[in-house]
Design a protein around this motif. Sequence first.
Motif, short mmCIF file in Angstrom:
data_model
loop_
_atom_site.label_atom_id
_atom_site.label_comp_id
_atom_site.label_asym_id
_atom_site.label_seq_id
_atom_site.Cartn_x
_atom_site.Cartn_y
_atom_site.Cartn_z
N LEU A 143 0.83 -1.21 0.00
CA LEU A 143 0.00 0.00 0.00
C LEU A 143 0.87 1.26 0.00
O LEU A 143 0.57 2.23 -0.70
N THR A 149 -7.06 0.05 0.19
CA THR A 149 -7.31 -1.35 0.54
C THR A 149 -6.79 -2.23 -0.58
O THR A 149 -6.75 -1.83 -1.74
N SER A 150 -6.42 -3.44 -0.22
CA SER A 150 -5.94 -4.39 -1.21
C SER A 150 -7.10 -4.79 -2.12
O SER A 150 -8.15 -5.22 -1.64
N ALA A 158 -3.95 -1.94 -5.35
CA ALA A 158 -4.65 -1.35 -4.22
C ALA A 158 -5.69 -0.35 -4.71
O ALA A 158 -5.47 0.35 -5.71
#
Length: 150
Positions: free
Chosen positions: A42, A61-62, A86
Amino acid sequence: MEIALAVVRGPRGVVWIERGTPPSIGRWALPGGRIEPGEEPLEAARREAREETGLVLIGGTSLALLTERFEESDGTFRYDVVVHAALFDDPGGEPIPDDGVTGARWSPAPPAPALEPDRRLALLAAEGAPHRIAARIAVHGDDLAILDWH
């Protein structure tokens, strides 16, 4: 090798960059690049987006973990790349091309010609993330072709 990509989404679409360095010069792609030693995916995605577009991203967020196997056009193994994509919310502002990038813009659809893996990652739904994907990609000079995606 591991790389991080930033999928930046907002009301204007997704942020795209036009690659100004090999491979795939002139193709549109998601902002991103190599993950530095000791860097989290990230963090790398935020750094690369800032270097390539000037946009300052927070959180994230992934979205997907993509394992790419690159092959020569005759099928000979070349190398593997692990891609950490991400998802980020619109940080506001306009992307400005920098650091090897010749163009940067918001677009509701992937601009042409776009790198096929990036086009597919940009369209993934946030639901069910992080998606786990594997791809086989043939290298033809400075161009790429997806052979398999699952």
